[in-house]
Design an enzyme around this catalytic site. Structure first.
Site, PDB file in Angstrom:
ATOM      1  N   GLU A   1       0.875  -1.329   0.014  1.00  0.00           N
ATOM      2  CA  GLU A   1       0.098   0.042  -0.114  1.00  0.00           C
ATOM      3  C   GLU A   1       0.818   1.154  -0.107  1.00  0.00           C
ATOM      4  OE1 GLU A   1      -3.100   0.023  -1.188  1.00  0.00           O
ATOM      5  OE2 GLU A   1      -3.837  -1.165   0.532  1.00  0.00           O
TER       6      GLU A   1
ATOM      7  N   ALA B   1     -15.482   3.405  -1.106  1.00  0.00           N
ATOM      8  CA  ALA B   1     -15.031   2.377  -0.355  1.00  0.00           C
ATOM      9  C   ALA B   1     -13.592   1.751  -0.263  1.00  0.00           C
ATOM     10  CB  ALA B   1     -16.171   0.926  -0.296  1.00  0.00           C
ATOM     11  N   GLY B   2     -12.944   2.331  -1.178  1.00  0.00           N
ATOM     12  CA  GLY B   2     -11.551   1.998  -1.663  1.00  0.00           C
ATOM     13  C   GLY B   2     -11.366   0.675  -2.685  1.00  0.00           C
TER      14      GLY B   2
ATOM     15  N   GLU C   1      -7.262  10.630 -14.096  1.00  0.00           N
ATOM     16  CA  GLU C   1      -7.246  10.886 -12.465  1.00  0.00           C
ATOM     17  C   GLU C   1      -6.323  12.209 -12.321  1.00  0.00           C
ATOM     18  OE1 GLU C   1      -8.592   9.293  -9.892  1.00  0.00           O
ATOM     19  OE2 GLU C   1      -8.958   7.354 -10.698  1.00  0.00           O
TER      20      GLU C   1
ATOM     21  N   ASP D   1      -4.217   0.532  -9.517  1.00  0.00           N
ATOM     22  CA  ASP D   1      -5.506  -0.005  -9.658  1.00  0.00           C
ATOM     23  C   ASP D   1      -5.962   0.113 -11.163  1.00  0.00           C
ATOM     24  OD1 ASP D   1      -5.348   1.171  -7.073  1.00  0.00           O
ATOM     25  OD2 ASP D   1      -6.467   2.985  -7.424  1.00  0.00           O
TER      26      ASP D   1
ATOM     27  N   SER E   1     -13.487   2.531  -7.542  1.00  0.00           N
ATOM     28  CA  SER E   1     -14.561   2.645  -8.463  1.00  0.00           C
ATOM     29  C   SER E   1     -14.080   3.737  -9.698  1.00  0.00           C
ATOM     30  CB  SER E   1     -15.804   3.202  -7.839  1.00  0.00           C
ATOM     31  OG  SER E   1     -15.704   4.272  -7.155  1.00  0.00           O
TER      32      SER E   1
HETATM   33  C1  GLA Z   1      -5.178   4.561  -4.418  1.00  0.00           C
HETATM   34  C2  GLA Z   1      -4.350   4.877  -5.438  1.00  0.00           C
HETATM   35  C3  GLA Z   1      -3.486   3.903  -5.913  1.00  0.00           C
HETATM   36  C4  GLA Z   1      -2.544   3.601  -4.566  1.00  0.00           C
HETATM   37  C5  GLA Z   1      -3.291   3.216  -3.361  1.00  0.00           C
HETATM   38  C6  GLA Z   1      -2.557   3.046  -2.230  1.00  0.00           C
HETATM   39  O1  GLA Z   1      -6.056   3.288  -4.344  1.00  0.00           O
HETATM   40  O2  GLA Z   1      -5.433   5.187  -6.471  1.00  0.00           O
HETATM   41  O3  GLA Z   1      -2.819   4.250  -6.858  1.00  0.00           O
HETATM   42  O4  GLA Z   1      -1.608   4.516  -4.280  1.00  0.00           O
HETATM   43  O5  GLA Z   1      -4.391   4.418  -3.166  1.00  0.00           O
HETATM   44  O6  GLA Z   1      -1.841   2.093  -2.191  1.00  0.00           O
END
Ligand code: GLA
Length: 391
Positions: free
Chosen positions: A36, A128-129, A165, A177, A132
């Protein structure tokens, strides 16, 4: 009962009754098992695409307009082909949900000669991480290239989605992602080197473990959170290390052994950020080794360590998430648990033995309810293919 696919098509037809033909795509969300906040530090990460999707239905129109409708948002986006690239349209789109598909149309290398009607239908929770925004952007780009029959490498498509983004939503995210969503493969995690963009698949034995997400319900928005701050702190650390003689481009060019020296160079905050990044990168490689040797307990331990570091060194956790990880660690059959994604809210990811999944969900929901007086959303995720065309 109508299937999700039927619902998506009905939704599209209701909004665009004149469309004769349509194409339908599914773009997944992603989990990140470990690694992460290191995808913008040149590290190796271990994400996977999951069974929650954004469905995208698209058809051509004859009126030269791009329309974006969503079953999950009231607002409808409408842009004429002639205004597609203007700064005014870009700033108008900036604070809307449709900034992502709109941005995808703009950054794609397609020369549009007609308008397009898009509808979106999501089973992927927003905020929510589970990425999306990357899912909808990658999905739209994939739909565009597929409609226009234009070949593009997955890595290039991922980079275009990342550009959306950066330039349209103002989030300086990494590439994890987008790469996970486009390259996803059933029952395989993706071990991605974010510097070279090379990756390999690591099988996940879903008859032994499951990854379960618990949503804190605290909406995390990367735009408003300290995400960009963390990125800047890492950049500052690199500059200081360069000055002190470290010929590095990314923090992940440093090894665990370098940390002793680094401690004497960096101020406390930058050192803590660097410590997290370098140790997390190391953990990803350890995790991949352990999981491939079926050492599930050892692999799980690394998830707890990752959380500890995200909370203490990287300071992207919140007290509720720290507590959720703590609760998980007390439940039988849980190998490991940690904050997932950008942080400041969102989900925890827990690695749970198959036999214990139900017990885990019930127990964590009880603890959560007692503390927060509300029931959390819990998602047992299966690992699935990346973005693809359905019809
Ligand atoms: C978000 C970002 C990713 C990554 C994570 C943390 O999801 O979009 O690129 O940096 O946070 O690991």
């Amino acid at each position: 009962m109508p299937s999700i696919i039927d619902n998506v098509i009905t939704f599209h037809r209701e909004h665009f009754p004149h469309s004769t033909d349509y194409a339908l795509f599914a773009s997944p969300g992603r989990i990140n098992i470990i690694g992460e906040h290191i995808d913008y530090n040149g590290g190796t990460v271990l994400p996977a695409a999951i069974d929650k999707h954004i469905y995208i239905c698209v058809s051509r129109n004859n009126d030269g307009i791009f329309r974006f409708v969503s079953a999950n948002h009231k607002e409808i986006g409408e842009v004429s082909l002639k205004n597609l690239y203007t700064p005014q349209t870009q700033s108008h789109a900036a604070n809307t949900w449709w900034v992502y598909p709109y941005g995808a149309c703009v950054v794609s290398t397609i020369e549009f000669d007609y308008g397009l009607d898009f509808s979106f239908y999501s089973t992927l929770p927003v905020g929510a991480g589970m990425s999306s925004s990357a899912s909808i952007t990658v999905g739209t780009l994939y739909a565009l290239y597929s409609l226009y029959n234009k070949k593009i490498k997955n890595a290039d498509l991922a980079l275009q989605a990342q550009k959306v983004e950066w330039d349209f939503a103002g989030v300086h995210c990494g590439i994890m992602d987008q790469m996970a969503i486009i390259n996803g493969k059933k029952d395989q995690a993706i071990m991605l080197n974010t510097q070279s963009m090379d990756f390999s698949y690591i099988p996940v034995d879903t008859s032994a473990v499951r990854f379960v997400l618990v949503n804190s319900g605290v909406k995390h928005s990367l735009r408003e959170s300290g995400y960009n701050d963390r990125r800047r702190e890492c950049e500052r650390a690199i500059l200081m290390l360069n000055k002190a003689g470290f010929a590095i481009q990314n923090l992940c060019d440093c090894s665990i052994d370098d940390l002793i020296q680094i401690q004497n160079i960096l101020p406390q905050t930058e050192y803590k950020r660097a410590y997290h990044v370098i140790s997390e990168n190391h953990r990803v490689h350890q995790f991949a080794r352990e999981i491939q040797q079926y050492n599930l307990s050892k692999a799980g331990e690394l998830l707890y360590k990752s959380h500890q570091s995200l909370s203490v060194n990287y300071e992207v956790s919140i007290p509720l998430i720290d507590e959720m990880v703590e609760w998980a660690s007390d439940i039988d059959g849980v190998y490991g648990s940690r904050l997932m994604g950008g942080g400041f809210g969102g989900c925890t990811i827990s690695m749970v033995a198959l036999y214990a999944v139900e017990h885990f969900a019930v127990t964590i929901a009880q603890k959560f309810k007692k503390k927060e007086n509300r029931t959390p959303e819990i998602y047992e995720c299966s690992i699935e293919d990346g973005t693809h065309r359905i019809e």
